[in-house]
Design an enzyme around this catalytic site. Structure first.
Site: not given
Lengths: 224, 220, 224, 220
Positions: C103, D47-49, D89
């Site tokens: 990601q 959080s990654e988002n 992030s």
């Protein structure tokens, strides 16, 4: 309880050691942590490497550190400006090392360090004297230069407001290099015009999340 | 020989910037261009220090020391402007999002080579700023400069003697004497300024120029 | 006068062509331009490459494009989620190509394209199956993988507010990939919950400056 | 054999997270950890988002569909939180700014190897998410997982059979049966959970474990 707010500027910058690499936010005289840099003179650190866009003008900030012979090396993009008398003097005396870096490459090298990357290829500077001795590669027909991440021991930043978690927002073009330098130094110190209560900075508007910030000092300095 | 003032050169350059363009203004004479946008156009100016959508210089007494352009001069903001940090600012430049870059010059060569960061001196420090990012990233590059040094030395040259900022990057040159297009065939004078004739301008130019008439003939 | 606001969603996405690479903002179902993606079905484009974090769930968004056999390839980090039925079916049928990207590498490749870089070295994935066949290098004792920029023909974004210059702000975690995708596509289309007057978005708070945005569509879709 | 519920495992893991830590919670069981912060501590969850400083799940009816964690579950914000985009992030993660990463696992090996993205199946799609960024960037990595699959197959193994996410990256393992430290000497049980004895836990573990007593003797 997390509290990044320090009462004493001397305490905030106590971590600076002789020989350290310091990132100093700012573009010209906007967004410069003048109070932290003044405190650094009292602190006594020397043999410093300064990473910044400019090399100071007049008798303040980086120029003052140069005048007091605290700086061994400057890594910057635009050291010469009207009033950059101390830099020009030290350069002429051959008393200072200059690593001249294109401004976008300087910004990107700082960001790369903060983001944990091992380096990047940029077309900037390819074929010029500033790429001499650097690894190059033709990518999709365009010449690129390999550039390495640039980190620091300490960053001295100027922001507008902070909360006790160290969240920062900036003011107009005083933002400049400050947010990326916040990511790339082992210890990050910010002087701010105002400390506000936790929650007073809208989470949508935080520019530098507190995760990057170690020490915050509130100064009297007016910004506008 | 008549010469335009720097303000007049900036206004002449501004007249060639189309409505809706995103235009970076570099340090020095280029920042003056923002003060001369024709009234019928919306031009969005970018400055390397993290601002889009700035306007003209503020009225005296209304300066904000923290709101400046690449030349460290005070500016104003237009509605719709934005601030961002340096990595984002140079992403815009390097990433090809800027339509026109207006840069100052030490020398511009007949082939579009630009030199504006170093005189090669051992004692006079070089300063590159954002110029090398702009020459690789902007879609079009205008150089704006005095036609000669004060002692008359030409700045529009056959070949740059100073270290290059970029090779073959300049498409237009705006000076106090002429507007010049850099073409495959060489330097084409688009417009003679301040009432000078072609030979007068050619005489203070190191590279051969093509007269405006030549352009019309070539096009016809 | 600059005006990025379009009246018709069909007009906004008319530029999409068969075989295009599309970046689709979103993480799970937050920050997804569902209206633009629905319009894409009517538009008829096929043989698409989709760059996104996920591969859609249920019968909406990317899942719907997969159901209608419009997608040839997915470049993403997390295609499998509860409800990602259409992706799983197409994958099992071997009817779709998957490029699985960590990601952070996906995000950084997108940013690299938007920022005009030629590629970068990241420690992410070094020594794993996802680095197989890739160029690697040991930098300061740490293994790194070379990753290339990832650009697109069109980006379909979801933002909260826009003005006529195309300046965008986002809403909470619906921000996710949208701001970086805005920088990396030739044509950038954003659906927004509200169009506001020029100047109504504070210049300190703009997340995506209008320089990156081509078309804006105001939708009725409530976000909260 | 008694087993903790996933909530109890999350609470046990949360008890080991120190005041002031920046902690990323990965997809799956890890996101549950945010619901169990001890009252005397301030822990900042990432959080990654694109969010820092989130809190527990919202009360029913107060969910915001655009405010979610890595597992796409609804969350709430704490004062001091912030939102940012994906590149920022993951810069936090890869750049070494996260103190602890709590990740789910398919398998954890005695040497700290972690497998949590692929079963190697041709038909069951892999999904890596942010795991590989976290294993290279976070200062410390906790794995939180059921001790075995539902059919009893051990997930704590001598050597991972699934493709690795990272080699030698896990320092602590929290399961429904035990808390285990990954040490140079092997897997050291720190705490047996849910009232099981050591042999019961060893029997459902593929790798040799060291009993808690051994730890005390080694330390003494």
């Amino acid at each position: 309880m997390i509290n990044r707010i320090r009462d004493s500027i001397a305490e905030a910058i106590a971590c600076v050691a002789d020989g350290d690499t310091l990132m100093c936010g700012g573009f010209g005289s906007s967004g410069v942590a003048f109070n932290l840099m003044d405190a650094l003179l009292d602190h006594g650190a020397r043999d410093l490497t300064i990473v910044a866009n400019n090399a100071g003008v007049g008798e303040t900030g980086i120029a003052r550190l140069l005048a007091e012979n605290r700086v061994a090396k400057v890594i910057c993009s635009y050291p010469r400006s009207p009033g950059s008398v101390w830099f020009e003097r030290r350069y002429e005396e051959n008393a200072i090392e200059l690593e001249l870096v294109p401004q976008g490459t300087l910004a990107e090298r700082i960001r790369a360090a903060g983001a944990g990357l091992g380096g990047f290829y940029t077309p900037t500077g390819y074929g010029t004297a500033l790429a001499e001795g650097k690894r190059t590669e033709i990518i999709d027909g365009v010449g690129h230069v390999f550039e390495t991440p640039l980190s620091a021991d300490v960053a001295l930043l100027k922001a507008e407001r902070a909360d006790r978690w160290g969240n920062l927002v900036y003011y107009k073009t005083a933002r400049n290099f400050n947010p990326i330098m916040a990511t790339a130094a082992r210890t990050v110190i910010a002087e701010v015009s105002a400390v506000v209560a936790l929650g007073d900075i809208d989470p949508e508007q935080v520019v530098t999340p507190g995760i990057f910030v170690d020490h915050v000092i509130e100064t009297e300095q007016a910004v506008a | 020989m008549n010469r335009l003032t720097p303000e007049q050169v900036a206004a002449r350059c501004a007249a060639d910037i189309p409505d809706g363009a995103y235009v970076n203004l570099g340090i020095g004479m280029p920042t003056e261009v923002a003060n001369h946008v024709p009234a019928d156009r919306e031009v969005i100016y970018h400055s390397e220090n993290g601002v889009l959508g700035f306007g003209a210089a503020p009225a005296p007494g209304e300066e904000d020391p923290q709101l400046i352009n690449a030349s460290k001069q005070h500016i104003t903001m237009r509605p719709g402007g934005s601030f961002f940090h340096h990595a984002d600012s140079f992403g815009m430049m390097r990433g090809g999002h800027i339509d026109i870059s207006v840069l100052g010059a030490y020398q511009v060569a007949a082939n579009g080579d630009l030199a504006n960061w170093s005189t090669g001196s051992e004692t006079y420090p070089p300063a590159v700023g954002g110029a090398m990012d702009l020459v690789v990233g902007a879609k079009q590059l205008f150089a704006i400069t005095r036609h000669t040094l004060k002692d008359g030395t030409p700045k529009i040259v056959e070949r740059c003697s100073y270290p290059l900022t970029g090779a073959g990057v300049v498409s237009r040159i705006y000076t106090d004497l002429a507007v010049i297009a850099v073409t495959d065939a060489g330097l084409q004078v688009i417009e003679l300024l301040a009432g000078n004739d072609f030979d007068t301008v050619q005489n203070v130019t190191d590279a051969p120029l093509m007269a405006p008439d030549t352009a019309r003939r070539a096009q016809g």
